[in-house]
Design a protein around this motif. Sequence first.
Motif, PDB file in Angstrom:
ATOM      1  N   GLY A  71      13.756 -15.400 -51.348  1.00  0.00           N
ATOM      2  CA  GLY A  71      14.723 -15.096 -52.400  1.00  0.00           C
ATOM      3  C   GLY A  71      14.107 -14.715 -53.716  1.00  0.00           C
ATOM      4  O   GLY A  71      14.822 -14.558 -54.712  1.00  0.00           O
ATOM      5  N   VAL A  72      12.780 -14.565 -53.804  1.00  0.00           N
ATOM      6  CA  VAL A  72      12.120 -14.255 -55.079  1.00  0.00           C
ATOM      7  C   VAL A  72      11.083 -13.151 -54.870  1.00  0.00           C
ATOM      8  O   VAL A  72       9.978 -13.206 -55.403  1.00  0.00           O
ATOM      9  N   ALA A  73      11.397 -12.177 -54.055  1.00  0.00           N
ATOM     10  CA  ALA A  73      10.444 -11.118 -53.726  1.00  0.00           C
ATOM     11  C   ALA A  73       9.921 -10.439 -54.985  1.00  0.00           C
ATOM     12  O   ALA A  73      10.670 -10.152 -55.920  1.00  0.00           O
ATOM     13  N   GLY A  74       8.597 -10.212 -54.987  1.00  0.00           N
ATOM     14  CA  GLY A  74       7.943  -9.528 -56.097  1.00  0.00           C
ATOM     15  C   GLY A  74       7.585 -10.406 -57.265  1.00  0.00           C
ATOM     16  O   GLY A  74       6.937  -9.954 -58.208  1.00  0.00           O
ATOM     17  N   GLN A  75       7.973 -11.689 -57.256  1.00  0.00           N
ATOM     18  CA  GLN A  75       7.718 -12.577 -58.391  1.00  0.00           C
ATOM     19  C   GLN A  75       6.502 -13.471 -58.128  1.00  0.00           C
ATOM     20  O   GLN A  75       6.089 -13.670 -56.991  1.00  0.00           O
ATOM     21  N   VAL A  76       5.947 -14.025 -59.223  1.00  0.00           N
ATOM     22  CA  VAL A  76       4.875 -15.020 -59.123  1.00  0.00           C
ATOM     23  C   VAL A  76       5.514 -16.386 -58.904  1.00  0.00           C
ATOM     24  O   VAL A  76       6.428 -16.776 -59.644  1.00  0.00           O
ATOM     25  N   VAL A  77       5.033 -17.116 -57.884  1.00  0.00           N
ATOM     26  CA  VAL A  77       5.622 -18.408 -57.531  1.00  0.00           C
ATOM     27  C   VAL A  77       4.521 -19.479 -57.594  1.00  0.00           C
ATOM     28  O   VAL A  77       3.432 -19.294 -57.041  1.00  0.00           O
ATOM     29  N   HIS A  78       4.824 -20.584 -58.259  1.00  0.00           N
ATOM     30  CA  HIS A  78       3.888 -21.707 -58.382  1.00  0.00           C
ATOM     31  C   HIS A  78       4.423 -22.894 -57.596  1.00  0.00           C
ATOM     32  O   HIS A  78       5.607 -23.244 -57.717  1.00  0.00           O
ATOM     33  N   LEU A  79       3.558 -23.541 -56.788  1.00  0.00           N
ATOM     34  CA  LEU A  79       3.918 -24.745 -56.044  1.00  0.00           C
ATOM     35  C   LEU A  79       3.030 -25.881 -56.520  1.00  0.00           C
ATOM     36  O   LEU A  79       1.789 -25.755 -56.514  1.00  0.00           O
ATOM     37  N   ASN A  80       3.636 -27.003 -56.937  1.00  0.00           N
ATOM     38  CA  ASN A  80       2.908 -28.188 -57.387  1.00  0.00           C
ATOM     39  C   ASN A  80       3.384 -29.384 -56.580  1.00  0.00           C
ATOM     40  O   ASN A  80       4.589 -29.684 -56.560  1.00  0.00           O
ATOM     41  N   LEU A  81       2.434 -30.078 -55.925  1.00  0.00           N
ATOM     42  CA  LEU A  81       2.758 -31.288 -55.167  1.00  0.00           C
ATOM     43  C   LEU A  81       2.271 -32.497 -55.952  1.00  0.00           C
ATOM     44  O   LEU A  81       1.089 -32.583 -56.309  1.00  0.00           O
ATOM     45  N   VAL A  82       3.180 -33.451 -56.252  1.00  0.00           N
ATOM     46  CA  VAL A  82       2.831 -34.644 -57.016  1.00  0.00           C
ATOM     47  C   VAL A  82       3.365 -35.866 -56.293  1.00  0.00           C
ATOM     48  O   VAL A  82       4.260 -35.768 -55.445  1.00  0.00           O
ATOM     49  N   ASP A  83       2.778 -37.049 -56.634  1.00  0.00           N
ATOM     50  CA  ASP A  83       3.330 -38.280 -56.088  1.00  0.00           C
ATOM     51  C   ASP A  83       4.424 -38.800 -57.014  1.00  0.00           C
ATOM     52  O   ASP A  83       4.758 -38.172 -58.031  1.00  0.00           O
ATOM     53  N   THR A  84       4.992 -39.954 -56.696  1.00  0.00           N
ATOM     54  CA  THR A  84       6.120 -40.478 -57.477  1.00  0.00           C
ATOM     55  C   THR A  84       5.706 -40.946 -58.856  1.00  0.00           C
ATOM     56  O   THR A  84       6.561 -41.237 -59.695  1.00  0.00           O
TER      57      THR A  84
END
Length: 725
Positions: A664-677
């Motif tokens: 759903g965000v074609a062509g855009q820069v996407v950032h993924l961040n995994l954190v604990d609680t």
Amino acid sequence: MNKLLFTLFIAGFQLLAIPTLAQWTTIPLSLTGFSADWITERAATTVGSKALFAGGVSTYPGLSGPRAGGIVTIYDDATGQVTSDAGFIGRTQVGAGSVGNLAFFAGGRSGALIFLGSEARVDIYNSTTNQWSLAELSQPRSNMGVASAGSKILFAGGASYTIGYVPGPNPYLGVVPINYNTIDIYDVATNQWSVSQLPRVSGEYLAAVSVGNQIWFAQKGLIDSYDVNTGQWSAASIPLQSDNYSVTRAGNKILFAGLNYPAHSGSSKVAIYDVVTGQWSESNLSQARYKSVAISLGNKAFFAGNSMGSSSDIDVYDATTNQWSVINFPGLIRTNLAATPVNNKLVFVKDGPLEINIYAEAASNTAPSTTGLANQTITAGQSVQLELASAFSDAETPGSLTFTATGLPTGLSLTGSLISGSTSLTGVSNVTVKATDPGSLSVNAQFTLTVVPAPVMGSLQLLMPGYDCQTGAFRFNTTGGDGSPIEYYAVPGITGWTTNPNQFVDAETRTAADAQPITLKARQNGQEVMLVWDIRAVCPVSSAPFAITAVNTMSCQAITATERRLTFTPQYRGLTSEPFSFSVVNEMLPTSAAGPYHLRLYTDNPVITLKAQQGNAVASYSYNWLAACAKSVRAGAEGVNTGLVIKVLGNPVVSTSAEVEVSGVAGQVVHLNLVDTQGKLIHQHTIEQAGSVDRVSVPVGHAKGLLLLEVRTATQRQQVKLLMP
């Protein structure tokens, strides 16, 4: 100790230079002022360029029986001179060794005939000052195992003696040993004595050898190994049984030879330990030996002497080639031969009319090398210890370098290879360290030593921490103090006492509208300070309750004229780490999956009720899916992105990574961040240009419980929960 030194006359030899070919030099000794002409059981050691021989049993014409010898003979390889000292208290079976510039002769049996007396006396010779001093063992004893490593020398085991019945098939009245497991330890760096105990071996005739920073004590197939750095013991064994080993190290090999045990007869067997591979092998001497002397020169080990008879043969083992050879001693050797290495020579004193026999082997000596010394910065008034040995090496005589230093500020000194002390003088000193091998070749290394003023003692204070409202990361902030390490503490539940000033506020605390203030503490040298930090005053949050705020319609596929396949994702406000479930009234049972969700719906039911529960909070939302489908179709026809959609392929996550689809965000820069609680970052990933659907593998390791995956673009942000059972 009153010392009378006598120069010994050397008949027919000029010791100004040692021949370059391997050969023997014999020095007959005329002991002017002494009547003894036969000394056996002498103790030997080397310090600097000097070989020292002391104690033993002396006999001469007219003497009613043997007497403990009271003569020290010193051969100086630097000058070729031999001197003798009559101030040594007569005793035999003395323990000898050296560390730094000191030579030690410890304990021994005194008296005459059967030598029942035991001595605790330690005679210490300083090769730099040419002076003697005295110390005492913790227990009088003789026949100890002696070895040194680092700055320490150890005197282990030994025995005293009395009259009693000697055990065996036919007991008889004789001299019986009283065995000890005591170890006296002297540290040349601190000038301190201490006492320890052997774990397993004990008594007389302990074999001792240094192996790196360890010292091995061996007897009857057992090895007690002492680490001079940690003071810890370890155990090993030898595949050769003996209660009187002859042991030495040549290169990377440790060689043990000894009598057959328990038969007490000579043996030709040799057990060889490779310190590199940790493996044992077995070899043989050219003849059976008992009470032989074992000594090394470079990569070669020498075994000479034999209590079983006279022989002029010396067995030589080359650790480089793993080959044996035999050389001949000038004259017959019996038992109790004394020997010690000095420079590139072996110096022997045999039992019999006194003479010194010197074996010189051709050797191409090369200068030591150095890896250099790093510049150092220290604080005025604080204790300093700088170890130099690891920065220098020598191919021919590893471990035999002597060190000198120039340019040290007042208060610092060099002992062995250790610079220690403290200085009050601030400024920069240019220090030169010189390492010299036994062959007088040397190498220099320079470094700058900067002494900075000690910080003025001030009151330690805690300031407001630096804080990131989004990630929860914060850093303790202090002022004042004395410059020494600071420990930090934060409650509730953030960290116990730690020296790490970088910490995190957990997600629940940083997002809760009613979060309580956090107590921060810091301590330094007994001073403790506290600060109450109101996190809500720094980062206010809305007190709006948990709710479903919108729905992202991802797809709406026509099955029939009246039936649709719907894919959607709800949007929430007020998410926390509390247990979460989602359901659709009359259409889908509660689930903890984060979505997207899939339903088959009929057009006569255009509005459905979405229900979500977080902890005790329940949210409802009326979703006109049919109207949303119409908008989605129009948007697709116009080529517009339908919005950020996150799909976890398998949640709970049962492997070490979570498979996530982003669409759903074609062509855009996407950032993924995994954190604990607690907000601690575990993994980051960036999609530089998203496609129509991107699949990302997010590593979660072996985590348990709940992790939060945040996915964001420049204009959209979603967070999903990953459950690890």
